[in-house]
Design an enzyme around this catalytic site. Sequence first.
Site, PDB file in Angstrom:
ATOM      1  N   HIS A  30       0.820  -1.217   0.000  1.00  0.00           N
ATOM      2  CA  HIS A  30       0.000   0.000   0.000  1.00  0.00           C
ATOM      3  C   HIS A  30       0.855   1.268   0.000  1.00  0.00           C
ATOM      4  O   HIS A  30       0.544   2.250   0.675  1.00  0.00           O
ATOM      5  CB  HIS A  30      -0.965   0.010   1.184  1.00  0.00           C
ATOM      6  CG  HIS A  30      -1.973  -1.104   1.150  1.00  0.00           C
ATOM      7  ND1 HIS A  30      -2.596  -1.514  -0.010  1.00  0.00           N
ATOM      8  CD2 HIS A  30      -2.458  -1.903   2.136  1.00  0.00           C
ATOM      9  CE1 HIS A  30      -3.424  -2.512   0.266  1.00  0.00           C
ATOM     10  NE2 HIS A  30      -3.356  -2.773   1.545  1.00  0.00           N
ATOM     11  N   HIS A 100      -9.946   1.324   0.525  1.00  0.00           N
ATOM     12  CA  HIS A 100      -9.765   0.156   1.405  1.00  0.00           C
ATOM     13  C   HIS A 100     -10.825   0.154   2.505  1.00  0.00           C
ATOM     14  O   HIS A 100     -10.590  -0.313   3.614  1.00  0.00           O
ATOM     15  CB  HIS A 100      -8.359   0.178   2.006  1.00  0.00           C
ATOM     16  CG  HIS A 100      -7.849  -1.142   2.462  1.00  0.00           C
ATOM     17  ND1 HIS A 100      -8.417  -1.853   3.498  1.00  0.00           N
ATOM     18  CD2 HIS A 100      -6.812  -1.901   2.026  1.00  0.00           C
ATOM     19  CE1 HIS A 100      -7.745  -2.980   3.689  1.00  0.00           C
ATOM     20  NE2 HIS A 100      -6.769  -3.030   2.798  1.00  0.00           N
ATOM     21  N   GLU A 228     -11.523  -3.942  -3.076  1.00  0.00           N
ATOM     22  CA  GLU A 228     -10.580  -2.902  -3.484  1.00  0.00           C
ATOM     23  C   GLU A 228     -10.375  -2.946  -4.994  1.00  0.00           C
ATOM     24  O   GLU A 228      -9.615  -3.772  -5.506  1.00  0.00           O
ATOM     25  CB  GLU A 228      -9.245  -3.090  -2.777  1.00  0.00           C
ATOM     26  CG  GLU A 228      -9.330  -3.196  -1.264  1.00  0.00           C
ATOM     27  CD  GLU A 228      -8.078  -3.799  -0.666  1.00  0.00           C
ATOM     28  OE1 GLU A 228      -6.962  -3.356  -1.029  1.00  0.00           O
ATOM     29  OE2 GLU A 228      -8.190  -4.733   0.152  1.00  0.00           O
TER      30      GLU A 228
END
Length: 265
Positions: A30, A100, A228
Amino acid sequence: RFANRIGGSRLMRDGREWLLSANEGTTCLHGGHDSVHNRAWQLVEQAADRLRLRTRLADGEQGFPGNLEIELEYRLEQLDLVIELTATTDAPTPVNLTSHAYFNLDGGDVRDHLICIAADRYLPTDERSIPFGKAEVEGPFDLRQTRRIGADWQDHPQLVRCRGYDHCFLLNGPQDEPAVTLISGDQRLCLEMYTDQPGVQLYTGNWLAGTPARGGGEWQNYQGLCLEAQQLPDSPNRPELGDPWLLPGQTYRHQTRYRLIPTDN
């Protein structure tokens, strides 16, 4: 600036190498330790039905090349929550922005939710959760017909190792049809997801235990799941997984629509 994982926390392009922030063992997850998910954004516009935000990732942050200007809009359209993202850069850089957010449609165990994902293929992963290729969906990964998320939970080595789903599904399209349909365990609420992205990561909250809850206490595993929409993980260095590199003069665009539909049950 790159959701999901980049193996080895490094980028290679045109003979150059960039070392990235490694925050999951040797993996960049991420975007690294201090990416867009944990910073204050500039408020650009606020109205009754929308919120528009802006932020900037500087060249070299978390090791990534290029100054990246990002704009994000949340807006409500009747029963839809629409998320739109755009980004521009002054140097070639991989971009993979996503939401997310966690969903739980009835407050129970999300393994009792029903799900359907319009995907013929998915990305099985190794022990570092890095994809090792594309595979045809089969067994509990064949979600093309509605099924309970927790069905055959321990009958597949991928699910055993990850303690549930944490996998990217390659969407079939078209964009005007639901990529994902999620139904609460009590079958009183349905969520449809539409997106222009090539993949969706299904994460079933396998490691949520101990996370502080906003109202006090802590969340437990499987109390929320994520859908996602995104480019494919580890794709910056693997052309067979797509091309997430954004070039100067181009504009990155992403739209995801979550539609909540009460059912008749």
